[in-house]
Design a protein around this motif. Structure first.
Motif, PDB file in Angstrom:
ATOM      1  N   ALA A 945       8.989  -3.756 -53.186  1.00 35.03           N
ATOM      2  CA  ALA A 945      10.037  -3.357 -54.130  1.00 35.03           C
ATOM      3  C   ALA A 945      11.134  -4.396 -54.299  1.00 35.03           C
ATOM      4  CB  ALA A 945      10.632  -2.014 -53.700  1.00 35.03           C
ATOM      5  N   ASP A 946      11.497  -5.113 -53.253  1.00 32.58           N
ATOM      6  CA  ASP A 946      12.660  -5.996 -53.300  1.00 32.58           C
ATOM      7  C   ASP A 946      12.323  -7.454 -53.565  1.00 32.58           C
ATOM      8  OD1 ASP A 946      14.243  -3.786 -52.696  1.00 32.58           O
ATOM      9  OD2 ASP A 946      13.960  -4.070 -50.536  1.00 32.58           O
ATOM     10  N   THR A 947      11.093  -7.743 -53.907  1.00 34.99           N
ATOM     11  CA  THR A 947      10.707  -9.142 -54.107  1.00 34.99           C
ATOM     12  C   THR A 947      10.966  -9.577 -55.546  1.00 34.99           C
ATOM     13  OG1 THR A 947       8.441  -8.561 -54.708  1.00 34.99           O
ATOM     14  CG2 THR A 947       8.905  -8.921 -52.362  1.00 34.99           C
ATOM     15  N   ARG A 948      11.114 -10.866 -55.722  1.00 37.26           N
ATOM     16  CA  ARG A 948      11.316 -11.400 -57.062  1.00 37.26           C
ATOM     17  C   ARG A 948      10.085 -11.161 -57.930  1.00 37.26           C
ATOM     18  NH1 ARG A 948      13.375 -17.458 -58.917  1.00 37.26           N
ATOM     19  NH2 ARG A 948      12.833 -17.205 -61.135  1.00 37.26           N
ATOM     20  N   LEU A 949       8.895 -11.251 -57.310  1.00 40.94           N
ATOM     21  CA  LEU A 949       7.663 -11.029 -58.064  1.00 40.94           C
ATOM     22  C   LEU A 949       7.623  -9.613 -58.623  1.00 40.94           C
ATOM     23  CD1 LEU A 949       4.895 -12.001 -59.002  1.00 40.94           C
ATOM     24  CD2 LEU A 949       3.963 -11.344 -56.773  1.00 40.94           C
ATOM     25  N   ALA A 950       8.037  -8.634 -57.821  1.00 41.86           N
ATOM     26  CA  ALA A 950       8.056  -7.254 -58.302  1.00 41.86           C
ATOM     27  C   ALA A 950       9.026  -7.094 -59.460  1.00 41.86           C
ATOM     28  CB  ALA A 950       8.421  -6.308 -57.166  1.00 41.86           C
ATOM     29  N   GLY A 951      10.181  -7.756 -59.370  1.00 45.61           N
ATOM     30  CA  GLY A 951      11.153  -7.678 -60.460  1.00 45.61           C
ATOM     31  C   GLY A 951      10.626  -8.303 -61.736  1.00 45.61           C
ATOM     32  N   SER A 952       9.941  -9.429 -61.612  1.00 45.27           N
ATOM     33  CA  SER A 952       9.357 -10.072 -62.793  1.00 45.27           C
ATOM     34  C   SER A 952       8.276  -9.198 -63.413  1.00 45.27           C
ATOM     35  CB  SER A 952       8.777 -11.441 -62.416  1.00 45.27           C
ATOM     36  OG  SER A 952       9.788 -12.343 -62.059  1.00 45.27           O
ATOM     37  N   ALA A 953       7.462  -8.566 -62.545  1.00 40.95           N
ATOM     38  CA  ALA A 953       6.405  -7.679 -63.054  1.00 40.95           C
ATOM     39  C   ALA A 953       7.013  -6.507 -63.805  1.00 40.95           C
ATOM     40  CB  ALA A 953       5.537  -7.191 -61.907  1.00 40.95           C
ATOM     41  N   ARG A 954       8.088  -5.941 -63.253  1.00 43.93           N
ATOM     42  CA  ARG A 954       8.754  -4.811 -63.900  1.00 43.93           C
ATOM     43  C   ARG A 954       9.310  -5.217 -65.262  1.00 43.93           C
ATOM     44  NH1 ARG A 954      12.177  -4.261 -60.378  1.00 43.93           N
ATOM     45  NH2 ARG A 954      10.976  -2.919 -58.984  1.00 43.93           N
ATOM     46  N   SER A 955       9.947  -6.371 -65.321  1.00 44.51           N
ATOM     47  CA  SER A 955      10.510  -6.857 -66.587  1.00 44.51           C
ATOM     48  C   SER A 955       9.412  -7.190 -67.594  1.00 44.51           C
ATOM     49  CB  SER A 955      11.377  -8.088 -66.331  1.00 44.51           C
ATOM     50  OG  SER A 955      12.464  -7.767 -65.494  1.00 44.51           O
ATOM     51  N   ALA A 956       8.305  -7.739 -67.102  1.00 49.95           N
ATOM     52  CA  ALA A 956       7.193  -8.069 -67.993  1.00 49.95           C
ATOM     53  C   ALA A 956       6.620  -6.808 -68.642  1.00 49.95           C
ATOM     54  CB  ALA A 956       6.109  -8.816 -67.229  1.00 49.95           C
ATOM     55  N   VAL A 957       6.487  -5.752 -67.851  1.00 54.52           N
ATOM     56  CA  VAL A 957       5.988  -4.486 -68.399  1.00 54.52           C
ATOM     57  C   VAL A 957       6.917  -3.982 -69.483  1.00 54.52           C
ATOM     58  CG1 VAL A 957       5.560  -2.061 -67.875  1.00 54.52           C
ATOM     59  CG2 VAL A 957       4.698  -3.836 -66.339  1.00 54.52           C
ATOM     60  N   SER A 958       8.224  -4.049 -69.229  1.00 50.65           N
ATOM     61  CA  SER A 958       9.200  -3.603 -70.231  1.00 50.65           C
ATOM     62  C   SER A 958       9.103  -4.433 -71.497  1.00 50.65           C
ATOM     63  CB  SER A 958      10.620  -3.691 -69.654  1.00 50.65           C
ATOM     64  OG  SER A 958      10.762  -2.856 -68.528  1.00 50.65           O
ATOM     65  N   GLY A 959       8.871  -5.746 -71.340  1.00 54.91           N
ATOM     66  CA  GLY A 959       8.764  -6.598 -72.513  1.00 54.91           C
ATOM     67  C   GLY A 959       7.517  -6.322 -73.337  1.00 54.91           C
ATOM     68  N   ILE A 960       6.448  -5.949 -72.679  1.00 57.35           N
ATOM     69  CA  ILE A 960       5.198  -5.668 -73.400  1.00 57.35           C
ATOM     70  C   ILE A 960       5.229  -4.289 -74.038  1.00 57.35           C
ATOM     71  CG2 ILE A 960       2.701  -5.374 -73.129  1.00 57.35           C
ATOM     72  CD1 ILE A 960       2.840  -7.365 -70.807  1.00 57.35           C
ATOM     73  N   ARG A 961       5.869  -3.346 -73.379  1.00 57.89           N
ATOM     74  CA  ARG A 961       5.846  -1.947 -73.830  1.00 57.89           C
ATOM     75  C   ARG A 961       6.835  -1.750 -74.985  1.00 57.89           C
ATOM     76  NH1 ARG A 961       4.208   2.550 -70.501  1.00 57.89           N
ATOM     77  NH2 ARG A 961       4.448   1.221 -68.666  1.00 57.89           N
ATOM     78  N   ARG A 962       6.465  -2.234 -76.141  1.00 53.89           N
ATOM     79  CA  ARG A 962       7.299  -2.104 -77.338  1.00 53.89           C
ATOM     80  C   ARG A 962       6.420  -2.149 -78.579  1.00 53.89           C
ATOM     81  NH1 ARG A 962       8.396  -6.960 -79.987  1.00 53.89           N
ATOM     82  NH2 ARG A 962       7.486  -8.812 -78.968  1.00 53.89           N
ATOM     83  N   GLY A 963       6.979  -1.809 -79.720  1.00 51.77           N
ATOM     84  CA  GLY A 963       6.270  -1.889 -80.989  1.00 51.77           C
ATOM     85  C   GLY A 963       4.961  -1.132 -80.996  1.00 51.77           C
ATOM     86  N   VAL A 964       3.910  -1.779 -81.492  1.00 45.99           N
ATOM     87  CA  VAL A 964       2.621  -1.106 -81.594  1.00 45.99           C
ATOM     88  C   VAL A 964       2.073  -0.731 -80.229  1.00 45.99           C
ATOM     89  CG1 VAL A 964       1.955  -2.134 -83.792  1.00 45.99           C
ATOM     90  CG2 VAL A 964       1.430  -3.335 -81.667  1.00 45.99           C
ATOM     91  N   VAL A 965       2.404  -1.502 -79.212  1.00 50.59           N
ATOM     92  CA  VAL A 965       1.925  -1.184 -77.866  1.00 50.59           C
ATOM     93  C   VAL A 965       2.630   0.061 -77.353  1.00 50.59           C
ATOM     94  CG1 VAL A 965       1.712  -2.014 -75.501  1.00 50.59           C
ATOM     95  CG2 VAL A 965       1.386  -3.596 -77.409  1.00 50.59           C
ATOM     96  N   ALA A 966       3.950   0.153 -77.548  1.00 49.73           N
ATOM     97  CA  ALA A 966       4.689   1.332 -77.107  1.00 49.73           C
ATOM     98  C   ALA A 966       4.220   2.574 -77.846  1.00 49.73           C
ATOM     99  CB  ALA A 966       6.191   1.132 -77.325  1.00 49.73           C
ATOM    100  N   ALA A 967       3.905   2.413 -79.125  1.00 52.23           N
ATOM    101  CA  ALA A 967       3.420   3.563 -79.905  1.00 52.23           C
ATOM    102  C   ALA A 967       2.137   4.104 -79.329  1.00 52.23           C
ATOM    103  CB  ALA A 967       3.223   3.157 -81.361  1.00 52.23           C
ATOM    104  N   GLU A 968       1.297   3.229 -78.818  1.00 53.89           N
ATOM    105  CA  GLU A 968       0.018   3.660 -78.272  1.00 53.89           C
ATOM    106  C   GLU A 968       0.122   4.159 -76.850  1.00 53.89           C
ATOM    107  OE1 GLU A 968      -2.403   4.155 -80.108  1.00 53.89           O
ATOM    108  OE2 GLU A 968      -1.465   3.204 -81.809  1.00 53.89           O
ATOM    109  N   LEU A 969       1.194   3.756 -76.136  1.00 58.26           N
ATOM    110  CA  LEU A 969       1.349   4.198 -74.754  1.00 58.26           C
ATOM    111  C   LEU A 969       2.107   5.499 -74.657  1.00 58.26           C
ATOM    112  CD1 LEU A 969       2.140   0.799 -73.005  1.00 58.26           C
ATOM    113  CD2 LEU A 969      -0.016   2.011 -73.119  1.00 58.26           C
ATOM    114  N   GLY A 970       2.505   6.046 -75.768  1.00 60.72           N
ATOM    115  CA  GLY A 970       3.190   7.327 -75.760  1.00 60.72           C
ATOM    116  C   GLY A 970       4.614   7.199 -75.320  1.00 60.72           C
TER     117      GLY A 970
END
Length: 970
Positions: A945-970
């Protein structure tokens, strides 16, 4: 009142017998396996399991093989039980996960079991829809893992399409799960009639006088025919036509095809002055005059005869889109203005979250235009929201014709009145192959809507390559065996050992369906071995008598069989007695064969080296094939593993030659000066070059070069031949009865050895693979392997192994190695998304681009380069342990996901997601983004939870989960 009565009171229809029997067994506390045709209503049994769990205050998991089916089932259950009682988990979607009923993909419940999730507490039922998916070679093992790992108290409801070995599958489930009722029903609630469309005429495929009704088929209440269909002498639909395997092909259909083909041939022959040609050949021109109807004509024909709505299965995305475009160009319209307005309302709801820019990029206008006229395509390349709209419109009768790939046949609730197959060949990712009977049945099973149609229709469009008997074989076959695809993998191994230990893991592998099937087949092999041994003993008795009559001892042959049958009275020499003489002959043949193989292998190796060494201008001699004599090398071979230089022969032929074109390694006979630019593409240029080659004065070798055979110098072969000549039995003629008896004995011996080898392979394959994987994991530090005080093997999962146990990816070991090495730690979120995409993406074409070709920051290129290095290290370890190599990372989607995760537009991201200049489809764009999100979440949880890699992964998911992708992910 029983809970089944309470359940059926809510239904608007009566249960079929097989549905009621399954539900009664389920209420009685048994697990159930239900095998029934597509569209028969198997899912009602799964819905009753949901009802039982809710009524009893327990939990039910409803699992499906694909996310689209999970989404559909979630919507169905919410409509019945309310949103508060039903949840959805598909890896990238989590809705009401603590609900008493949760719909999920099968991988999710597998992961819960391995993680010892608290969500498993109170679980009473697990529905495994489409359980026959366990035969899938990529994902099938997951179904077996779930069945094997679930607590004994959980009732498993397995729903399968019709398979011919349902009893075998049921026996296995009973073995590993306990009391399970196996319920098989082969009756289709809506009978299926098979047709073939030849040119402009539609024929019934089967002869109506030979069709045998299916057991229990209802004869009353069916319409006589489909409106307007030409029945070629048949006035009514034969009940139970789905049992057509016992019927004959319609003779009128065969006569029509033969007559049209002969008429065309005669017309062609008269116009050309030739005699009648020979029989048709596959792929030839014969039958070319009976042209298949165009797609618009086909749809119009179906519409006139009342056979819409229909699904036309076309085994390529481009083919589906092309068929749709043809229909739109034709001006054909299947909807009324009022229906078109209803279509607009549905489309508006499904595109509400898209921006005007996205709508333009995604081609919403063109897509809507097709829907407003009743046409649609359905395949994985479409944006999921487009597919969902098509499914909704088709169900409401507002889409009349869908051109679809075979993925639609898997579980999606889109029954039609008619299914059309244009071809019986599909591309399986490696080659074009014929449809199997099971695939044909799965596809045509979509025809016939229960409660709407009195019969369904399957139409095969005739082409010159289509043989009516072949179609009949597909339609009538009832052999769809379910074969296990279970095999141990890295993640599975550490999870098994973590839960069960080394011995427990081996024991679980022995309880798999794969091992169950292997053991059953071994029983048959063992029976054949015993039969062969009896024949061997009988032959030995005959040989003993025959040898004694000729004054010879029978002797004994030393072999791999436990009971050779005759004990050697002599000194144990394997070549004494008559059988010893026979063994000498066998040994000589074997030695000659081995020497010949060694010579060929050496020649082949030398030929490869010599071909790779050829340079431009070298003159060689061609030895085999259609071209002999001199040839000059125009282009050297481009690679060394299978070198094929480009040559021009003295008869002006130009082409590439390889090892198969040479009996002996090619010899450089001389050199020829070639101009800088050689004209090899025109006939005149090739003739001029050939003339220049002949004028060089270099002579081609006459005949094949004579090389001394290794057999002539082989001491072992010489010794065996000498012993043969000195043997007392050498005086016998080769036609003596003794030799015939001996040959029969040797043939039986070979059968025994071969069968025993098969038994050994089948009983050890899973175990051997598991031990090899354990070896890889131990070498890399994921397992601590040793022996206990008693000397027995033991293994424990290390800290690294616990990390691997949480990575569920095809490249699980590589991902874990990269996390351990810290090569992704310093990456920005969009850069991490790019690297993770290389772990999951697999191009549909060969379009791999390495790290050096990857645009981006120095950090990203460095991380990719180090990832490739780690992949090479992993594959080297796998090679040492004889384990299949982990797939190489593919950066084909990395640029696109990096742009998308950093907030760039859909236009830019799609443009960067091309394969060989072709844009990635919107559906694939969303699908790959989903898979990147899945793996990023696993990386986040695994990294801590406290690693930089985990933070980057969390931010990457947020960046991807938008637009047409967010519409499909509910």
């Amino acid at each position: 009142m029983t809970r089944l009565d309470d359940f059926t009171d809510r239904l608007t229809f009566r249960l079929d017998d097989f549905q009621r029997r399954a539900c009664v067994a389920l209420e009685g506390g048994h697990g159930v396996l239900v095998c029934a045709p597509t569209g028969a209503g198997k899912t009602i049994v799964g819905e009753f399991a949901v009802h039982l769990a809710l009524a009893g205050g327990t939990k039910c998991f409803y699992t499906t093989p694909i996310k689209a089916l999970s989404n559909q089932k979630y919507a169905d259950l919410v409509a019945v039980h309310g949103a508060e009682s039903v949840g959805l988990l598909t890896g990238d979607i989590s809705i009401n996960a603590d609900a008493p009923v949760v719909v999920m993909t099968t991988e999710v419940v597998r992961n819960m079991i391995y993680a010892r999730s608290r969500a498993l507490q109170g679980l009473s039922h697990v529905v495994m829809d489409e359980v026959h998916f366990l035969a899938d070679r990529f994902r099938g093992a997951v179904w077996e893992e779930v069945i094997l790992h679930l607590e004994p108290s959980v009732r498993v409801v397995s729903l399968s399409a019709t398979v011919s070995n349902a009893e075998e599958f049921g026996d296995w489930i009973q073995t590993v799960r306990g009391d399970t009722a196996v319920i098989v029903d082969e009756h289709r609630p809506v009978p299926l009639t098979q047709h073939m469309l030849v040119g402009g005429r539609m024929f019934d495929l089967f002869d109506p006088t030979t069709v045998v009704p299916a057991p229990g088929a209802e004869r009353a209440g069916r319409s006589a025919t489909a409106p307007g269909a030409e029945r070629a002498g048949r006035s009514a639909t034969a009940p139970g036509a789905e049992r057509a395997g016992r019927s004959q092909v319609n003779p009128e259909l065969k006569r029509y095809i033969r007559h049209r083909m002969l008429t065309i041939d005669d017309r062609d022959d008269r116009s050309s002055g030739r005699g009648r040609r020979g029989p048709a050949t596959r792929g030839g021109r014969r039958g070319g005059g009976i042209r298949p109807p165009s797609r618009p004509d086909l749809v119009a024909r179906l519409d006139r005869e009342g056979l819409l709505p229909a699904i036309g299965f076309i085994f390529s995305r481009a083919g589906c889109d092309g068929a749709l475009a043809q229909c739109l160009r034709s001006g054909l319209n299947l909807l009324t203005p009022e229906e078109s307005m209803e279509v607009d309302a549905v489309v508006d709801r499904h595109v509400a979250e898209l921006s005007p820019t996205d709508e333009d990029i995604l081609g919403v206008g063109e897509w809507r235009a097709g829907l407003r006229r009743g046409f649609a395509a359905h395949h994985a390349g479409l944006l999921p929201t487009f597919r969902h709209a098509v499914e909704a419109l088709f169900t409401r009768g507002l889409v009349k014709m869908v051109f679809a790939t075979e993925t639609l046949a898997l579980g999606i609730n889109m029954p039609a009145r008619t299914v059309v197959l244009e071809r019986l060949v599909k591309y399986n990712g490696e080659a074009h192959v014929d449809l199997t009977p099971g695939e044909y049945t799965q596809l045509t099973g979509r025809a016939g809507r229960r409660g709407i149609d009195v019969e369904g229709h399957a139409v095969v469009v005739w082409t010159p390559e289509t043989v009516p008997e072949q179609v009949a074989g597909l339609a009538g076959a009832r052999t769809f065996p379910l074969r296990s695809s279970f095999q141990p993998e890295y993640n599975m191994a550490v999870n098994l050992i973590g839960r069960l230990g080394l011995d427990g893991s081996r024991e679980l592998l022995n309880r798999s369906f794969a091992q169950f099937q292997a053991d059953r087949s071994v029983v048959g092999q063992a029976h054949r071995v015993e039969e062969s041994r009896r024949r061997l003993r009988k032959l030995d008795v005959e040989l003993t008598g025959a040898a004694a009559n000729r004054g010879l001892e029978p002797g004994v042959v030393i072999d791999d069989v436990d009971e050779p049958g005759i004990e050697d009275p002599g000194d144990g020499d394997p070549h004494s007695g008559f059988l010893g003489y026979v063994q000498l002959r066998e040994d000589i043949r074997r030695r000659e064969r081995d020497l010949k193989f060694e010579r060929r292998a050496a020649n082949a190796q030398s030929t490869v080296a010599d071909l790779a060494a050829l340079k431009r201008g070298h003159v060689i001699g061609l030895q085999g094939g259609r071209h002999r004599g001199l040839a000059v090398v125009l282009e050297a071979a481009t690679q060394s593993l299978d070198p094929k230089p480009l040559v021009l022969s003295e008869d002006a032929w130009c082409g590439r030659v390889g090892t198969r074109d040479f009996v002996n390694p090619p010899e450089v006979l001389g050199n020829m000066r070639l101009p800088k630019h050689v004209d090899r593409r025109t006939g005149r240029g090739r003739r001029d070059l050939a003339s220049a080659l002949r004028s060089t004065g270099i002579e081609a070798p006459r005949g094949r070069s004579k090389k001394r055979a290794p057999a002539a110098d082989d001491r072992e072969l010489a010794r065996l031949r000498s012993a043969l000549r000195a043997h007392p039995a050498h005086r016998l003629g080769n036609d003596d009865e003794l030799f015939r008896l001996a040959e029969r004995r040797n043939r039986v011996l070979r059968e025994i050895v071969s069968a025993e080898r098969v038994i050994a392979e089948k009983t050890s394959t899973l175990g051997v693979q598991f031990e090899r994987i354990v070896g890889v994991l131990a070498e890399l530090g994921y397992l601590d392997v040793g022996t206990d005080r008693s000397g027995a093997g033991r293994a424990s999962v290390t800290k690294a192994g616990h990390l691997l146990s949480r990575i569920y990816s095809e490249s699980d070991l590589l991902v874990t190695e990269c996390i351990r090495a810290g090569v992704w730690d310093e990456l920005a979120p969009n850069e991490l998304a790019a690297v993770v995409a290389a772990m999951v993406f697999e191009a549909r074409r060969e379009s791999y681009s390495g790290a050096d070709a990857m645009p981006g920051s120095v950090a990203l290129r460095g991380a990719l380069a180090r990832t490739i290095e780690i992949w090479r290290e992993v594959t080297a370890t796998e090679s040492r342990h004889h384990v299949d190599s982990t797939r190489e990372p593919d950066t084909g989607f990395s640029v696109a996901v990096s742009l998308w995760a950093s907030g760039r537009s859909l236009t830019e991201s799609l443009a960067a997601a091309g394969e060989r200049g072709q844009l990635l489809s919107p559906g694939d764009f969303v699908r790959w983004n989903r898979q990147v999100i899945d793996l990023l979440e696993q990386v986040r949880l695994g990294a801590g939870a406290d690693t930089r890699l985990a933070g980057s992964a969390r931010s990457a998911v947020s960046g991807i989960r938008r637009g047409v992708v967010a519409a499909e992910l509910g």
